[in-house]
Design a protein around this motif. Sequence first.
Motif, PDB file in Angstrom:
ATOM      1  N   TRP A 628       3.233  34.512   4.818  1.00 55.84           N
ATOM      2  CA  TRP A 628       2.087  34.376   4.956  1.00 55.84           C
ATOM      3  C   TRP A 628       1.874  33.472   2.824  1.00 55.84           C
ATOM      4  CZ3 TRP A 628      -0.311  32.517   8.994  1.00 55.84           C
ATOM      5  CH2 TRP A 628      -0.324  33.212   9.873  1.00 55.84           C
ATOM      6  N   PHE A 629       2.157  34.563   2.321  1.00 57.63           N
ATOM      7  CA  PHE A 629       1.912  34.422   0.502  1.00 57.63           C
ATOM      8  C   PHE A 629       2.247  32.833   0.322  1.00 57.63           C
ATOM      9  CE2 PHE A 629       5.900  36.394   1.220  1.00 57.63           C
ATOM     10  CZ  PHE A 629       6.967  35.900   0.661  1.00 57.63           C
ATOM     11  N   SER A 630       3.724  32.464   1.556  1.00 55.34           N
ATOM     12  CA  SER A 630       3.812  30.965   0.297  1.00 55.34           C
ATOM     13  C   SER A 630       3.335  29.892   1.376  1.00 55.34           C
ATOM     14  CB  SER A 630       5.269  31.249   0.205  1.00 55.34           C
ATOM     15  OG  SER A 630       5.963  31.039   2.075  1.00 55.34           O
ATOM     16  N   LEU A 684      -3.618  42.752  15.107  1.00 53.95           N
ATOM     17  CA  LEU A 684      -3.095  42.011  14.111  1.00 53.95           C
ATOM     18  C   LEU A 684      -3.454  42.276  12.844  1.00 53.95           C
ATOM     19  CD1 LEU A 684      -4.521  38.866  17.184  1.00 53.95           C
ATOM     20  CD2 LEU A 684      -2.754  39.418  16.240  1.00 53.95           C
ATOM     21  N   TYR A 685      -4.771  43.251  13.219  1.00 54.63           N
ATOM     22  CA  TYR A 685      -5.184  43.702  11.904  1.00 54.63           C
ATOM     23  C   TYR A 685      -4.553  44.384  11.046  1.00 54.63           C
ATOM     24  CZ  TYR A 685      -8.430  45.500   8.208  1.00 54.63           C
ATOM     25  OH  TYR A 685      -9.750  46.007   7.003  1.00 54.63           O
ATOM     26  N   GLN A 686      -3.937  45.600  12.208  1.00 48.43           N
ATOM     27  CA  GLN A 686      -2.816  46.237  11.454  1.00 48.43           C
ATOM     28  C   GLN A 686      -1.712  46.162  11.307  1.00 48.43           C
ATOM     29  OE1 GLN A 686      -4.132  49.638  10.412  1.00 48.43           O
ATOM     30  NE2 GLN A 686      -5.822  49.565  11.012  1.00 48.43           N
ATOM     31  N   ASP A 687      -0.675  44.372  12.068  1.00 51.83           N
ATOM     32  CA  ASP A 687       0.409  44.671  11.988  1.00 51.83           C
ATOM     33  C   ASP A 687       0.387  43.753  11.721  1.00 51.83           C
ATOM     34  OD1 ASP A 687      -0.027  46.973  13.309  1.00 51.83           O
ATOM     35  OD2 ASP A 687       2.124  46.883  15.672  1.00 51.83           O
ATOM     36  N   VAL A 688      -0.471  42.251  11.535  1.00 49.88           N
ATOM     37  CA  VAL A 688      -0.543  41.036  10.664  1.00 49.88           C
ATOM     38  C   VAL A 688      -0.774  40.976   9.531  1.00 49.88           C
ATOM     39  CG1 VAL A 688      -0.562  39.261  11.308  1.00 49.88           C
ATOM     40  CG2 VAL A 688      -0.118  39.986  12.258  1.00 49.88           C
ATOM     41  N   ILE A 689      -2.595  41.386   9.327  1.00 47.34           N
ATOM     42  CA  ILE A 689      -2.968  40.894   8.246  1.00 47.34           C
ATOM     43  C   ILE A 689      -2.757  42.356   7.173  1.00 47.34           C
ATOM     44  CG2 ILE A 689      -5.140  41.174   7.700  1.00 47.34           C
ATOM     45  CD1 ILE A 689      -6.715  39.890  10.392  1.00 47.34           C
ATOM     46  N   LEU A 690      -2.758  43.495   7.222  1.00 46.58           N
ATOM     47  CA  LEU A 690      -2.214  44.377   6.784  1.00 46.58           C
ATOM     48  C   LEU A 690      -1.187  44.482   6.539  1.00 46.58           C
ATOM     49  CD1 LEU A 690      -5.034  47.251   8.044  1.00 46.58           C
ATOM     50  CD2 LEU A 690      -5.566  45.600   6.209  1.00 46.58           C
ATOM     51  N   SER A 691      -0.726  43.845   6.826  1.00 52.73           N
ATOM     52  CA  SER A 691       0.979  43.715   6.374  1.00 52.73           C
ATOM     53  C   SER A 691       1.397  42.962   5.320  1.00 52.73           C
ATOM     54  CB  SER A 691       1.798  44.759   7.470  1.00 52.73           C
ATOM     55  OG  SER A 691       1.118  45.428   8.363  1.00 52.73           O
ATOM     56  N   ASN A 692       0.897  42.009   5.475  1.00 48.65           N
ATOM     57  CA  ASN A 692       1.455  41.218   4.698  1.00 48.65           C
ATOM     58  C   ASN A 692       0.368  40.042   3.622  1.00 48.65           C
ATOM     59  OD1 ASN A 692       3.472  39.323   6.219  1.00 48.65           O
ATOM     60  ND2 ASN A 692       2.421  39.968   7.829  1.00 48.65           N
ATOM     61  N   HIS A 693       0.368  39.587   2.705  1.00 47.69           N
ATOM     62  CA  HIS A 693      -0.653  38.758   1.488  1.00 47.69           C
ATOM     63  C   HIS A 693      -0.487  37.389   1.736  1.00 47.69           C
ATOM     64  CE1 HIS A 693       1.462  42.461  -0.340  1.00 47.69           C
ATOM     65  NE2 HIS A 693      -0.169  42.009  -1.693  1.00 47.69           N
ATOM     66  N   PHE A 694      -1.371  36.867   1.985  1.00 44.18           N
ATOM     67  CA  PHE A 694      -1.793  35.922   2.054  1.00 44.18           C
ATOM     68  C   PHE A 694      -2.560  35.380   1.167  1.00 44.18           C
ATOM     69  CE2 PHE A 694      -2.257  38.282   5.406  1.00 44.18           C
ATOM     70  CZ  PHE A 694      -1.651  38.166   6.664  1.00 44.18           C
ATOM     71  N   SER A 695      -1.404  33.756   1.123  1.00 46.29           N
ATOM     72  CA  SER A 695      -2.163  32.618   0.216  1.00 46.29           C
ATOM     73  C   SER A 695      -2.942  31.985   0.969  1.00 46.29           C
ATOM     74  CB  SER A 695      -0.992  31.395  -0.239  1.00 46.29           C
ATOM     75  OG  SER A 695      -0.786  30.691   0.856  1.00 46.29           O
ATOM     76  N   ASP A 696      -3.936  30.978  -0.307  1.00 49.15           N
ATOM     77  CA  ASP A 696      -5.089  30.016   0.614  1.00 49.15           C
ATOM     78  C   ASP A 696      -4.427  28.892   1.668  1.00 49.15           C
ATOM     79  OD1 ASP A 696      -6.908  31.468  -1.517  1.00 49.15           O
ATOM     80  OD2 ASP A 696      -6.183  29.587  -3.097  1.00 49.15           O
ATOM     81  N   LEU A 788      -9.166  41.937  -0.004  1.00 50.51           N
ATOM     82  CA  LEU A 788      -9.115  41.121  -1.842  1.00 50.51           C
ATOM     83  C   LEU A 788      -7.486  41.622  -2.182  1.00 50.51           C
ATOM     84  CD1 LEU A 788     -12.722  41.308  -2.637  1.00 50.51           C
ATOM     85  CD2 LEU A 788     -11.385  38.999  -1.769  1.00 50.51           C
ATOM     86  N   ASN A 789      -6.569  42.749  -2.167  1.00 52.62           N
ATOM     87  CA  ASN A 789      -5.873  42.673  -2.687  1.00 52.62           C
ATOM     88  C   ASN A 789      -4.678  41.816  -2.230  1.00 52.62           C
ATOM     89  OD1 ASN A 789      -6.844  43.750  -5.083  1.00 52.62           O
ATOM     90  ND2 ASN A 789      -6.851  46.021  -3.818  1.00 52.62           N
ATOM     91  N   LEU A 790      -4.953  42.030  -0.874  1.00 57.15           N
ATOM     92  CA  LEU A 790      -3.506  41.141  -0.024  1.00 57.15           C
ATOM     93  C   LEU A 790      -3.794  39.779  -0.271  1.00 57.15           C
ATOM     94  CD1 LEU A 790      -4.096  42.994   3.311  1.00 57.15           C
ATOM     95  CD2 LEU A 790      -2.687  42.673   1.504  1.00 57.15           C
ATOM     96  N   ARG A 791      -5.048  38.677  -1.177  1.00 53.81           N
ATOM     97  CA  ARG A 791      -5.094  37.345  -1.741  1.00 53.81           C
ATOM     98  C   ARG A 791      -3.749  37.450  -3.295  1.00 53.81           C
ATOM     99  NH1 ARG A 791      -9.575  34.702  -0.643  1.00 53.81           N
ATOM    100  NH2 ARG A 791      -9.280  34.086  -2.608  1.00 53.81           N
ATOM    101  N   ALA A 792      -2.679  36.332  -2.562  1.00 48.47           N
ATOM    102  CA  ALA A 792      -2.124  36.182  -3.353  1.00 48.47           C
ATOM    103  C   ALA A 792      -1.816  35.138  -4.812  1.00 48.47           C
ATOM    104  CB  ALA A 792      -0.344  35.241  -2.265  1.00 48.47           C
ATOM    105  N   SER A 793      -3.109  34.420  -4.513  1.00 51.78           N
ATOM    106  CA  SER A 793      -3.611  33.873  -5.631  1.00 51.78           C
ATOM    107  C   SER A 793      -4.566  34.466  -6.238  1.00 51.78           C
ATOM    108  CB  SER A 793      -4.074  31.996  -5.024  1.00 51.78           C
ATOM    109  OG  SER A 793      -4.264  32.357  -3.650  1.00 51.78           O
ATOM    110  N   TRP A 794      -4.747  34.568  -7.272  1.00 48.29           N
ATOM    111  CA  TRP A 794      -5.397  34.843  -7.770  1.00 48.29           C
ATOM    112  C   TRP A 794      -4.713  34.314  -9.576  1.00 48.29           C
ATOM    113  CZ3 TRP A 794      -9.991  37.250  -7.025  1.00 48.29           C
ATOM    114  CH2 TRP A 794      -9.143  38.143  -5.463  1.00 48.29           C
ATOM    115  N   PRO A 795      -6.236  34.235 -10.738  1.00 50.97           N
ATOM    116  CA  PRO A 795      -6.213  32.904 -11.648  1.00 50.97           C
ATOM    117  C   PRO A 795      -4.938  33.994 -12.179  1.00 50.97           C
ATOM    118  CG  PRO A 795      -8.454  33.402 -11.017  1.00 50.97           C
ATOM    119  CD  PRO A 795      -7.977  34.120 -10.269  1.00 50.97           C
ATOM    120  N   GLU A 796      -5.185  35.110 -12.611  1.00 52.00           N
ATOM    121  CA  GLU A 796      -4.151  36.729 -13.470  1.00 52.00           C
ATOM    122  C   GLU A 796      -2.671  36.429 -13.203  1.00 52.00           C
ATOM    123  OE1 GLU A 796      -6.390  39.052 -11.029  1.00 52.00           O
ATOM    124  OE2 GLU A 796      -7.262  37.053 -12.088  1.00 52.00           O
ATOM    125  N   GLN A 797      -2.610  36.076 -12.136  1.00 52.33           N
ATOM    126  CA  GLN A 797      -1.171  36.372 -11.057  1.00 52.33           C
ATOM    127  C   GLN A 797      -0.570  34.801 -11.600  1.00 52.33           C
ATOM    128  OE1 GLN A 797      -1.680  37.592  -7.357  1.00 52.33           O
ATOM    129  NE2 GLN A 797      -2.358  39.635  -7.806  1.00 52.33           N
TER     130      GLN A 797
END
Length: 797
Positions: A628-630, A684-696, A788-797
Amino acid sequence: MAATAAVQRTINKQSDLSELNPVYTTSKASEGVPTDSGDLQDHVVDFLEKEVGSDLKSLKTVGDLLAKLREENNILEKQVLTESSSMPPKVSAALSAAEKAQCSLEDLLQREQLISNMLHQHLQGAEPWMDSLGQTLNQVNTIERHMKYLQCLQHIEELSAAVQQCLMTSSVWEAIRAIDSMAVLDAGLNQSGCSHLQDFLRKTLHFWHKIIKDRLASDFEKVLTQLHWPIISPPTQSLTPTSNSHEISSQLELLVIQLLALQTSDDLISQRTLASSQGGPSTQPGSSNTPSFQATPLCLPIQIMLLPLSRRFRYHFYGNRQTNSLNKPEWYLTQVLMWMGNSSTFMEEKIQPILDRAGVTISARVELCRGLLSLVQEKVASDASKLLYDDTLFCHLVEEVLQFEKELRSNQSYPAVLPGLLHLLLEDTILQKWLTVEKKMAVEKVDAMLSAEGAWSSQYKDISDMDELKAPDCAETFMTLLQVITERYRALPCPSAQLKFLELQRELVDDFRIRLTQVMKEESRCPLGARYCAILNAVNYISTILGDWGDNVFFLQLQQAAVSLGEEAVLGGLGVMEVGRLASLEGSLFEGLLALLDRLKGDMMGRLLDGIMREITEKAKPYRQDRWFSLPSQQDQSTMSLSSSACPMMLCVRDRLLNLHQILSLSLFQQAWQGLAERLDNFLYQDVILSNHFSDGGATQLQFDMTRNLFPLFGHYCKRPENFFKHVKEACIILCLNVGSAILLRNFLKESEEEMRAWAGGGDSPPESALNELGVYCLAPCDVLILLNLRASWPEQ
């Protein structure tokens, strides 16, 4: 020193005076002089100071003072002596009066003794006269009783002769009046000790009554024969009136009225006969259940009209006749109902008008039914006692009796206040046998229906409008069985007996629940199978029907009866609060069973959803492991498609929903899809969303998969399916925020968190308000920060 010595001597004299004259001391004490020795000295010193003072020359007055005090003491002593000497005259007067009274009393006692002796002598002298007079009075009383006895005997003979004379001259009315006089005389002698006279009178009354009754009955039967009575077959159209029809009607009316006039003596003789028969041991079966209305004998004309029907009944249904068959009780029950129906027109048209004109407030048709019922009651009581050891024939008899009672009340309009045949089934032995057989038959039917081939399929499965509950055959047949039992005991006139059947029904329901639990445990290895769902439908169907029964008027009446009678079998184990709820109709007699069924239903639903979730979780493994992060960002959602890794999971959800919709009842399916949505949302919330990082792009793809594919699967069953996936929906909102909004929200939440820690404040905090503006109501601010911390795309990252 001289003054002091004088004062001391004075004190000593006062002390001596007080010792010698206690009366003085007491008198002075009453005037305020203290009695204590120390206080007395102080008082004396004060007294001398007052009388003598400090002038030594005044000491010469001490002698005068002492003389004055002695004089006062003498005066007091004289007063005391005077008062003491004034008492003896009063006491003397009282003693003198007592002596006079004693003398008077002794005089009176002497006079009383004298008079008593005189009276005793007088009584001794008068005793022979009294004995002689008593003997004379006894002789007079004996003669008087003999005279009354002879007068009564003469009156009986005169009445007997009058009846004989009237019968010889065909003066029936005069004979009936003489018979009535005999009946009145018999009632008057009821408390008499003249047993021989009573016996003679009753025999005479019975003799003449039988002669008159037989004569009138013979004439009455001849008239009835001319009117084609008894009516055995259904009446045809009335024939052309004969020339003497008016004469026959007049004879009928005259005979009915004469028989009614003979009713008083007939009732008296019937009561005597009944009392004498009850004096010995009863041999008639079911005699303890004799209905109370038999205490009132049937109308005499109706008794005579019943004779030919009674002869026919006993001829066909007693003895060795083929029609007297224990396995065919419907033969005589149907025959009696036919006689009632065939005779009703005759009774209403011929007999009832005569009774109305005679002022008799009875129904001729009901009286005939009462007479025919007495025949049936005797027959049923006899047959029931013979069938106690044959379950099949006993059940058949009960069924026929219930059917007879139903037709008697409906078709023949027999009054509900008069007993029919049901009271015969309430005898202890018969009722217990009925309950035992009812339970035995029900258990056998349950065994048969559970082992049947189509036990777990619905007979209405092809008719959608009639198959909302989708109850399997075994459950529907079982509840039909309970309903048939209810219809059988509903008409019983005794609430206590009805409650025994209700307890039997509750036992059967609990036994069926245990059987369903056993079958469910066998099928729990395959909770998605058709049989497992059929068991769940069966539990829901039984629970629904029992809930409806709890609001039924009949069962509410039984509930009130159970509370008022305190039936331990029904209320056993219930506390005061539960009984109070039953009394106020807040609860029902099926609450305990409903709680057990609901527990079983909840357990089965949980097993079913767990099985579905295990399958969905297995299908969702590739979806959970997506990168999900890529994923690249896609601006145009119209070109987007469902993630390939989500297809197996989505197909599984779709298929399971369709399958549940087809095999579960509507109410159960509502619970099932809502429970599945809740569990799927958490997964889905526990095992999919909270277990991954997400790009836009990953967040956008996730939102597309959920809102365009998953939610619509549940949209077939509700208008807003996203409301059942609150965690997933709100997580997608947070993950899909643009970068600027996400940064501002994260900073704001962190600042708010620090302020909250610093102030430890409460109430409505600004973070919730800000989240509500974004459409986030379920997730807490800390959860939003995690997302919010699961978002992979932050300006400083």
